[in-house]
Design an enzyme around this catalytic site. Sequence first.
Site, short mmCIF file in Angstrom:
data_model
loop_
_atom_site.label_atom_id
_atom_site.label_comp_id
_atom_site.label_asym_id
_atom_site.label_seq_id
_atom_site.Cartn_x
_atom_site.Cartn_y
_atom_site.Cartn_z
N LYS A 65 104.05 -18.64 38.64
CA LYS A 65 104.78 -18.80 37.46
C LYS A 65 103.79 -19.72 36.49
O LYS A 65 103.78 -19.61 35.15
CB LYS A 65 106.05 -19.79 37.64
CG LYS A 65 107.16 -18.80 38.06
CD LYS A 65 108.62 -19.70 38.24
CE LYS A 65 109.62 -18.90 39.06
NZ LYS A 65 110.80 -19.95 38.98
N ASP A 101 114.74 -19.90 33.60
CA ASP A 101 115.39 -20.70 34.64
C ASP A 101 116.17 -21.87 33.86
O ASP A 101 117.25 -22.20 34.57
CB ASP A 101 114.39 -21.31 35.57
CG ASP A 101 113.88 -20.10 36.59
OD1 ASP A 101 114.68 -19.28 36.85
OD2 ASP A 101 112.68 -20.28 36.98
P1 NDP Z 1 108.92 -25.61 45.02
O1 NDP Z 1 108.11 -25.27 46.31
O2 NDP Z 1 107.89 -25.62 43.90
O3 NDP Z 1 109.28 -27.37 45.38
C1 NDP Z 1 109.90 -27.50 46.41
C2 NDP Z 1 110.31 -29.20 46.30
O4 NDP Z 1 111.14 -29.41 47.24
C3 NDP Z 1 109.14 -29.73 46.64
O5 NDP Z 1 109.49 -31.04 45.64
C4 NDP Z 1 109.06 -30.24 48.06
O6 NDP Z 1 108.54 -31.70 48.37
C5 NDP Z 1 110.54 -30.20 48.24
N1 NDP Z 1 110.97 -29.85 49.61
C6 NDP Z 1 110.62 -28.71 50.19
N2 NDP Z 1 111.00 -28.72 51.41
C7 NDP Z 1 112.20 -29.77 51.63
C8 NDP Z 1 112.67 -30.39 52.77
N3 NDP Z 1 113.01 -29.64 53.93
N4 NDP Z 1 113.34 -31.58 52.54
C9 NDP Z 1 113.16 -32.21 51.51
N5 NDP Z 1 112.29 -31.80 50.49
C10 NDP Z 1 111.85 -30.63 50.60
O7 NDP Z 1 110.06 -24.89 44.87
P2 NDP Z 1 110.83 -24.44 43.58
O8 NDP Z 1 111.20 -25.49 42.80
O9 NDP Z 1 110.10 -23.37 43.00
O10 NDP Z 1 112.23 -23.84 44.29
C11 NDP Z 1 112.95 -24.62 44.84
C12 NDP Z 1 114.38 -24.06 45.49
O11 NDP Z 1 115.04 -23.62 44.19
C13 NDP Z 1 114.18 -22.96 46.32
O12 NDP Z 1 115.09 -23.05 47.31
C14 NDP Z 1 114.54 -21.75 45.34
O13 NDP Z 1 114.97 -20.33 46.07
C15 NDP Z 1 115.31 -22.33 44.36
N6 NDP Z 1 115.62 -21.44 43.16
C16 NDP Z 1 116.66 -20.90 42.70
C17 NDP Z 1 116.81 -20.31 41.64
C18 NDP Z 1 118.16 -19.75 41.02
O14 NDP Z 1 118.18 -19.08 39.92
N7 NDP Z 1 119.21 -20.11 41.56
C19 NDP Z 1 115.59 -20.09 40.58
C20 NDP Z 1 114.33 -20.71 41.04
C21 NDP Z 1 114.44 -21.33 42.49
P3 NDP Z 1 106.94 -31.78 48.33
O15 NDP Z 1 106.89 -32.21 46.93
O16 NDP Z 1 107.22 -33.19 49.07
O17 NDP Z 1 106.51 -31.05 49.03
#
Ligand code: NDP
Length: 266
Positions: A65, A101
């Site tokens: 993206k 989004d």
């Molecule tokens: P990113 O990888 O960009 O960000 C994920 C974030 O979650 C990071 O800040 C990370 O922390 C944190 N994180 C990851 N694993 C854990 C955990 N086990 N416990 C606590 N914090 C955690 O992902 P995206 O933002 O792109 O996507 C996030 C979610 O949103 C996904 O599950 C995706 O499927 C969903 N999504 C849904 C959409 C929809 O249309 N419904 C559209 C886009 C996404 P850190 O910074 O420390 O690594």
Amino acid sequence: MRCFAVFGDPIAHSISPRLHNLAIKKLGIEGFYGRVHLCECGVDALKNRFNALGLNGANITIPHKQTTAKIADKLDIFASATGAVNTLVRRGGGLLGFNTDAPGFMMAISDFKDIQNALIIGAGGTAKALAAALSMSGVSISVLNRSDKSSEFANCEFLSFDSAISVATSFDLVINTTPAGLINSDLPAPQNIMQKFLGGARYAFDAVYGIKTPFLAMADECGLKYKDGKEMLLNQAAIAFCHFFYDYDFRVENIAELMRPALSYD
Ligand code: NDP
């Protein structure tokens, strides 16, 4: 015939082709929507593949993206604010980049009323899109993440797991943008922090869709009105579809209803 595709890595799980192809079929338009597994990252890889396939437009997912924002000639307001494009459209000799989004999320929570402030858990791409959309609507945002990403959220209060427990504020809306609950059975933050914020909230939203995560289960126990990410997914696709077929006068709400049955196919 107009051709579109979703680009990502991984991409096999994406339901975008079935959402878009169902709407194309129901509307009787000449079109096709496929999927492209693009492992190579970088501006050239994405642009070359998009051009080689002669596509009219594409949806873009993890991890491309941010790269796509660099190949677009013009960005919409949400793509500019987040630096992330999930919809690319060839139009008037150029490439237009949109982030659907953010508005897709706002449509999904349109029945959540009088939101003054919100807590976003997670600090990735989705958190940025939702923070931008909510801020533009005048909602005050705090972000809670397991690691420090405060520099990426300059206009928001940034909370760590250590600082969160002593925060006096309660939030109208609590949003989970982490994959916790999808990849494991964890809450996105320690239990006492989640209990504190969900206990004081009116609404909860989880970007994860298709399952009742531990986050949503706790929101339910606390008596909150809550939603998973299914409506956001549907809306972002319907908004993208209207950008793809910009010369038709489609309404997003109508396209979403045409696509809706594809959400529940096995
Ligand atoms: P990113 O990888 O960009 O960000 C994920 C974030 O979650 C990071 O800040 C990370 O922390 C944190 N994180 C990851 N694993 C854990 C955990 N086990 N416990 C606590 N914090 C955690 O992902 P995206 O933002 O792109 O996507 C996030 C979610 O949103 C996904 O599950 C995706 O499927 C969903 N999504 C849904 C959409 C929809 O249309 N419904 C559209 C886009 C996404 P850190 O910074 O420390 O690594």
